[in-house]
Design a protein around this motif. Sequence first.
Motif, PDB file in Angstrom:
ATOM      1  N   GLU A  53     -13.516  23.778 -34.914  1.00 33.20           N
ATOM      2  CA  GLU A  53     -13.622  24.219 -33.518  1.00 33.20           C
ATOM      3  C   GLU A  53     -14.022  23.046 -32.624  1.00 33.20           C
ATOM      4  O   GLU A  53     -13.408  22.802 -31.577  1.00 33.20           O
ATOM      5  CB  GLU A  53     -14.631  25.350 -33.390  1.00 33.20           C
ATOM      6  N   ARG A  54     -15.056  22.311 -33.049  1.00 32.99           N
ATOM      7  CA  ARG A  54     -15.522  21.164 -32.254  1.00 32.99           C
ATOM      8  C   ARG A  54     -14.431  20.104 -32.110  1.00 32.99           C
ATOM      9  O   ARG A  54     -14.179  19.590 -31.021  1.00 32.99           O
ATOM     10  CB  ARG A  54     -16.760  20.531 -32.894  1.00 32.99           C
ATOM     11  N   GLU A 102     -10.427  17.275 -28.884  1.00 33.29           N
ATOM     12  CA  GLU A 102      -9.087  16.702 -28.735  1.00 33.29           C
ATOM     13  C   GLU A 102      -8.348  17.310 -27.540  1.00 33.29           C
ATOM     14  O   GLU A 102      -7.643  16.614 -26.803  1.00 33.29           O
ATOM     15  CB  GLU A 102      -8.273  16.900 -30.007  1.00 33.29           C
ATOM     16  N   LEU A 103      -8.506  18.616 -27.338  1.00 31.35           N
ATOM     17  CA  LEU A 103      -7.883  19.259 -26.180  1.00 31.35           C
ATOM     18  C   LEU A 103      -8.442  18.683 -24.878  1.00 31.35           C
ATOM     19  O   LEU A 103      -7.685  18.389 -23.948  1.00 31.35           O
ATOM     20  CB  LEU A 103      -8.087  20.774 -26.242  1.00 31.35           C
ATOM     21  N   ASP A 116      -8.580  21.803 -19.738  1.00 32.37           N
ATOM     22  CA  ASP A 116      -9.896  22.304 -19.362  1.00 32.37           C
ATOM     23  C   ASP A 116     -10.294  23.455 -20.275  1.00 32.37           C
ATOM     24  O   ASP A 116      -9.604  24.467 -20.362  1.00 32.37           O
ATOM     25  CB  ASP A 116      -9.856  22.778 -17.905  1.00 32.37           C
ATOM     26  N   MET A 117     -11.412  23.312 -20.953  1.00 34.70           N
ATOM     27  CA  MET A 117     -11.865  24.309 -21.927  1.00 34.70           C
ATOM     28  C   MET A 117     -13.016  25.157 -21.376  1.00 34.70           C
ATOM     29  O   MET A 117     -13.690  25.841 -22.130  1.00 34.70           O
ATOM     30  CB  MET A 117     -12.312  23.605 -23.206  1.00 34.70           C
ATOM     31  N   THR A 118     -13.242  25.141 -20.063  1.00 34.18           N
ATOM     32  CA  THR A 118     -14.369  25.842 -19.471  1.00 34.18           C
ATOM     33  C   THR A 118     -14.289  27.351 -19.678  1.00 34.18           C
ATOM     34  O   THR A 118     -15.254  27.990 -20.073  1.00 34.18           O
ATOM     35  CB  THR A 118     -14.464  25.531 -17.963  1.00 34.18           C
ATOM     36  N   ASP A 119     -13.141  27.950 -19.417  1.00 35.48           N
ATOM     37  CA  ASP A 119     -13.016  29.403 -19.465  1.00 35.48           C
ATOM     38  C   ASP A 119     -12.287  29.924 -20.692  1.00 35.48           C
ATOM     39  O   ASP A 119     -12.247  31.134 -20.925  1.00 35.48           O
ATOM     40  CB  ASP A 119     -12.290  29.905 -18.208  1.00 35.48           C
ATOM     41  N   PHE A 120     -11.667  29.042 -21.462  1.00 34.52           N
ATOM     42  CA  PHE A 120     -10.849  29.492 -22.583  1.00 34.52           C
ATOM     43  C   PHE A 120     -10.854  28.452 -23.682  1.00 34.52           C
ATOM     44  O   PHE A 120     -10.664  27.270 -23.424  1.00 34.52           O
ATOM     45  CB  PHE A 120      -9.414  29.742 -22.102  1.00 34.52           C
TER      46      PHE A 120
END
Length: 98
Positions: A36-37, A42-43, A49-53
């Motif tokens: 997960e980390r 990498e994304l 942007d991983m803020t909301d999803f």
Amino acid sequence: MEKNFTPEQIEMINRIVFAHIDRMNEKAAEIVEETERAAHHELQENGIDMTDFSPANKSFLMVTLIQNLIDRVHGGDMTVAQRLITMEAKRLNVSVNE
């Protein structure tokens, strides 16, 4: 050929096997968290942007792992697959006939 174990041997077998199962489960949980980390990092590095999803969240990764393991166990034998799913549904006390 059926093995006849003493109660002491059965207790020892259970203790050893379940201790290894506990360690295996701990390692699997660690791998899911690491995955997960790493995926999240990498994304982000690629501008997502991983803020909301989080597409690689723990729940998704664990379900993917479960699916892979079930596929390995049944090996394409749909009777075995149905038995596995039925046993798990009974364990969870859920109906699969809805």
